[in-house]
Design a protein around this motif. Structure first.
Motif, PDB file in Angstrom:
ATOM      1  N   MET A 161      46.276  -8.277  12.128  1.00  0.00           N
ATOM      2  CA  MET A 161      46.217  -6.837  11.931  1.00  0.00           C
ATOM      3  C   MET A 161      46.544  -6.469  10.492  1.00  0.00           C
ATOM      4  N   LEU A 162      47.287  -7.314   9.789  1.00  0.00           N
ATOM      5  CA  LEU A 162      47.574  -7.029   8.386  1.00  0.00           C
ATOM      6  C   LEU A 162      46.268  -7.003   7.584  1.00  0.00           C
ATOM      7  N   THR A 163      45.383  -7.940   7.875  1.00  0.00           N
ATOM      8  CA  THR A 163      44.090  -7.960   7.190  1.00  0.00           C
ATOM      9  C   THR A 163      43.321  -6.676   7.467  1.00  0.00           C
ATOM     10  N   VAL A 164      43.327  -6.254   8.730  1.00  0.00           N
ATOM     11  CA  VAL A 164      42.636  -5.022   9.108  1.00  0.00           C
ATOM     12  C   VAL A 164      43.232  -3.824   8.385  1.00  0.00           C
ATOM     13  N   LEU A 165      44.552  -3.730   8.354  1.00  0.00           N
ATOM     14  CA  LEU A 165      45.209  -2.592   7.711  1.00  0.00           C
ATOM     15  C   LEU A 165      44.914  -2.557   6.217  1.00  0.00           C
ATOM     16  N   LEU A 166      44.835  -3.719   5.605  1.00  0.00           N
ATOM     17  CA  LEU A 166      44.515  -3.779   4.174  1.00  0.00           C
ATOM     18  C   LEU A 166      43.060  -3.377   3.925  1.00  0.00           C
ATOM     19  N   LEU A 167      42.156  -3.808   4.796  1.00  0.00           N
ATOM     20  CA  LEU A 167      40.753  -3.429   4.640  1.00  0.00           C
ATOM     21  C   LEU A 167      40.576  -1.922   4.776  1.00  0.00           C
ATOM     22  N   LEU A 168      41.337  -1.316   5.677  1.00  0.00           N
ATOM     23  CA  LEU A 168      41.206   0.122   5.925  1.00  0.00           C
ATOM     24  C   LEU A 168      41.987   0.980   4.943  1.00  0.00           C
ATOM     25  N   SER A 169      42.884   0.376   4.196  1.00  0.00           N
ATOM     26  CA  SER A 169      43.681   1.161   3.250  1.00  0.00           C
ATOM     27  C   SER A 169      43.367   0.755   1.820  1.00  0.00           C
ATOM     28  N   LYS A 170      43.894  -0.377   1.387  1.00  0.00           N
ATOM     29  CA  LYS A 170      43.668  -0.789  -0.002  1.00  0.00           C
ATOM     30  C   LYS A 170      42.180  -0.908  -0.314  1.00  0.00           C
ATOM     31  N   TYR A 171      41.423  -1.534   0.574  1.00  0.00           N
ATOM     32  CA  TYR A 171      40.011  -1.792   0.297  1.00  0.00           C
ATOM     33  C   TYR A 171      39.087  -0.706   0.833  1.00  0.00           C
ATOM     34  N   ARG A 172      39.660   0.397   1.279  1.00  0.00           N
ATOM     35  CA  ARG A 172      39.025   1.678   1.640  1.00  0.00           C
ATOM     36  C   ARG A 172      37.792   1.592   2.537  1.00  0.00           C
ATOM     37  N   LEU A 173      37.767   0.646   3.447  1.00  0.00           N
ATOM     38  CA  LEU A 173      36.753   0.666   4.486  1.00  0.00           C
ATOM     39  C   LEU A 173      37.154   1.713   5.523  1.00  0.00           C
ATOM     40  N   ARG A 174      36.181   2.324   6.168  1.00  0.00           N
ATOM     41  CA  ARG A 174      36.471   3.320   7.201  1.00  0.00           C
ATOM     42  C   ARG A 174      36.498   2.686   8.592  1.00  0.00           C
ATOM     43  N   ASN A 175      35.802   1.571   8.743  1.00  0.00           N
ATOM     44  CA  ASN A 175      35.763   0.932  10.048  1.00  0.00           C
ATOM     45  C   ASN A 175      35.582  -0.566   9.877  1.00  0.00           C
ATOM     46  N   ILE A 223      52.441  -0.817   4.767  1.00  0.00           N
ATOM     47  CA  ILE A 223      52.190  -2.215   4.423  1.00  0.00           C
ATOM     48  C   ILE A 223      52.177  -2.422   2.916  1.00  0.00           C
ATOM     49  N   HIS A 224      52.289  -3.665   2.529  1.00  0.00           N
ATOM     50  CA  HIS A 224      51.947  -4.072   1.169  1.00  0.00           C
ATOM     51  C   HIS A 224      51.268  -5.434   1.280  1.00  0.00           C
ATOM     52  N   GLU A 225      50.577  -5.831   0.245  1.00  0.00           N
ATOM     53  CA  GLU A 225      49.808  -7.074   0.304  1.00  0.00           C
ATOM     54  C   GLU A 225      50.558  -8.201  -0.389  1.00  0.00           C
ATOM     55  N   PRO A 226      50.894  -9.254   0.340  1.00  0.00           N
ATOM     56  CA  PRO A 226      51.503 -10.425  -0.294  1.00  0.00           C
ATOM     57  C   PRO A 226      50.537 -10.990  -1.332  1.00  0.00           C
ATOM     58  N   PRO A 227      51.047 -11.577  -2.399  1.00  0.00           N
ATOM     59  CA  PRO A 227      50.171 -12.110  -3.452  1.00  0.00           C
ATOM     60  C   PRO A 227      49.095 -13.034  -2.895  1.00  0.00           C
ATOM     61  N   GLY A 228      47.842 -12.726  -3.198  1.00  0.00           N
ATOM     62  CA  GLY A 228      46.726 -13.576  -2.803  1.00  0.00           C
ATOM     63  C   GLY A 228      46.393 -13.571  -1.330  1.00  0.00           C
ATOM     64  N   TYR A 229      46.986 -12.648  -0.552  1.00  0.00           N
ATOM     65  CA  TYR A 229      46.834 -12.686   0.896  1.00  0.00           C
ATOM     66  C   TYR A 229      45.369 -12.580   1.324  1.00  0.00           C
ATOM     67  N   CYS A 230      44.638 -11.656   0.722  1.00  0.00           N
ATOM     68  CA  CYS A 230      43.262 -11.418   1.156  1.00  0.00           C
ATOM     69  C   CYS A 230      42.216 -12.179   0.342  1.00  0.00           C
ATOM     70  N   ASP A 231      42.671 -12.996  -0.589  1.00  0.00           N
ATOM     71  CA  ASP A 231      41.708 -13.668  -1.474  1.00  0.00           C
ATOM     72  C   ASP A 231      40.679 -14.488  -0.705  1.00  0.00           C
ATOM     73  N   SER A 232      41.146 -15.334   0.207  1.00  0.00           N
ATOM     74  CA  SER A 232      40.226 -16.209   0.928  1.00  0.00           C
ATOM     75  C   SER A 232      39.324 -15.399   1.852  1.00  0.00           C
ATOM     76  N   TYR A 233      39.891 -14.389   2.496  1.00  0.00           N
ATOM     77  CA  TYR A 233      39.081 -13.579   3.398  1.00  0.00           C
ATOM     78  C   TYR A 233      38.004 -12.823   2.631  1.00  0.00           C
ATOM     79  N   LEU A 234      38.389 -12.219   1.502  1.00  0.00           N
ATOM     80  CA  LEU A 234      37.429 -11.440   0.729  1.00  0.00           C
ATOM     81  C   LEU A 234      36.335 -12.329   0.144  1.00  0.00           C
ATOM     82  N   ALA A 235      36.695 -13.559  -0.212  1.00  0.00           N
ATOM     83  CA  ALA A 235      35.684 -14.487  -0.726  1.00  0.00           C
ATOM     84  C   ALA A 235      34.650 -14.773   0.365  1.00  0.00           C
TER      85      ALA A 235
END
Length: 451
Positions: free
Chosen positions: A223-237, A422-434
């Protein structure tokens, strides 16, 4: 402009996210504990959509019918099915993407202009432009309404037969903008009941106006990945799929997450954070000067263009030098123009206040000459919990921060609310975003809309 190369990546959102994180007055230990907890919660634990079934729209559905589906189900977006024979059986083959009101408004504005140019060029009507006139749509999008646009239309449309008896001889002005003004409901018929508009499908809109990336996650994603996508990375869904069953299992939205947070009342961490005033959480994030507003006497067309140009989902409507809040207009309201010919026929002359009053007088329990439901507001010292209750109960994407005289001094969006937890741990979404970027490039990514 080559749309296929336009913003084929996630935008840089670090400045926004870091600014909010730096302003939060939460103990670091609490932020770390929450982040760790969300990282351990799988997406499978998130409640399914209320109906138990994700609404999907076939790619060959007409634009008008798609708007009806979104409106009837009170949803902002829906995945679009790929009906092409022989398409791969995985999710990349099954879905073309997501259609939402943002993409539809872009299509409406560009094609309304296209119809006007066709009429001003002296052609019988916009009928017969056909899907081969995509080039003409492109030049119209760039603001080219002179010889270049007319030439593009001529090749595809000037051989069209007279449709509905609308001809240049009926006194239609030669100016493209004036042409639409003088056509009234006939222009609505041209736009939505004649070609190319009648045969335009949501599939073609998704391919041309791919406003938000379609990046599914799996049930075991955190869910952290989802929350980051919907907030920091500004996806709506965020669509949720099962790897071995490439069918969307769930559709997690910003609204759904905030409603989920609201259900956490009674838990120590939520009660502590929700009791804090907005200022302790770095909100409102935008300064007074950064809040984009429209005036009540502006044209509704300009309000929609403002949202399109700034990639935002709604704007406050203000009056007077102190920007007193009198209402709001959102991307979703484009459906009223499409579903009501009486509004659409006059949309180039309709002011924002007239648009709101017309809708308000026809909605249930609104009263005569009443505006559409007043937008939710809060004071600068309002608690986050009160903000969550307000926007969750109203199913809105934003709340306007006002002073004692109802002057707009800020705005808090769903994205902002999620960012507070939330906050994003360093490099947390790097692999997912790649991984996501590989899929985005394969699907022809476009721009991502702001909250």
């Amino acid at each position: 402009m080559d749309r296929s190369k336009e913003n084929a990546e996630f935008p840089s959102c670090d400045a926004y996210f870091e600014a909010i994180q730096s302003k939060k007055k939460l103990p670091l230990s609490l932020q770390e504990s929450l982040t760790a907890a969300f990282a351990q919660i799988p997406v499978s634990s998130f409640p399914e959509v209320p109906t138990g079934r994700v609404i999907e729209i076939p790619g060959d559905t007409s634009v008008l019918e798609a708007v009806r589906i979104l409106s009837e189900h009170n949803i902002r977006a829906a995945p679009v099915l790929n009906l092409e024979p022989g398409a791969p059986a995985d999710w990349q083959g099954r879905y073309l993407g997501v259609v939402d009101y943002s993409a539809i408004i872009l299509w409406v504005l560009e094609n309304a202009e296209l119809a006007s140019v066709a009429l001003s060029a002296g052609s019988a009507t916009a009928a017969g432009v056909g899907m081969g006139a995509v080039g003409a749509v492109g030049v119209a999008a760039l603001g080219v309404t002179g010889p270049a646009a007319v030439a593009g239309l001529t090749a595809a449309a000037l051989g069209a037969a007279v449709a509905g008896g609308l001809t240049a001889e009926k006194g239609v002005a030669k100016d493209g903008l004036a042409a639409a003004d003088h056509l009234g409901e006939d222009f609505y018929k041209v736009l939505l009941q004649q070609e190319p508009f009648k045969s335009t499908t949501v599939g073609s809109i998704v391919e041309s106006y791919h406003w938000s990336p379609f990046v599914p996650i799996t049930l075991d994603t955190s869910m952290l990945t989802v929350l980051l996508l919907l907030s920091k990375y500004r996806l709506r869904n965020v669509p949720v799929i099962e790897p071995d069953k490439p069918v969307i299992k769930n559709f997690i939205t910003q609204t759904g997450v905030v409603k989920g947070l609201q259900q956490c009342k009674g838990r120590d961490w939520f009660d502590y954070i929700s009791a804090l005033p907005l200022s302790d959480l770095g909100l409102p994030f935008m300064s007074i000067d950064e809040v984009i507003t429209v005036k009540s006497d502006d044209l509704i067309l300009e309000a929609f263009k403002c949202m399109k140009d700034n990639k935002i989902g709604g704007v406050p409507v203000v009056e007077g030098p102190k920007r007193k809040l009198v209402g709001s207009v959102s991307i979703r309201d484009i459906r009223f123009l499409l579903l009501r010919p009486d509004l659409f026929s006059d949309f180039r002359q309709l002011t924002v206040i007239e648009f709101m009053k017309t809708l308000g007088s026809t909605l249930p329990d609104s009263g005569n000459n009443c505006l559409v439901k007043p937008p939710p507001t809060c004071a600068p010292d309002t608690s986050l919990g009160s903000v969550i209750d307000s926007i969750a109960s109203r199913i809105t994407h934003r709340i306007y921060v006002v002073d004692d005289e109802l002057e707009v001094v800020g705005v808090v969006t769903l994205r902002d609310v999620i960012s507070c937890f939330i906050h994003e741990p360093p490099g947390y979404c790097d692999s997912y975003l790649a991984y996501a970027m590989e899929n985005l490039e394969g699907k022809g990514a476009r721009s991502v809309e702001k909250s």
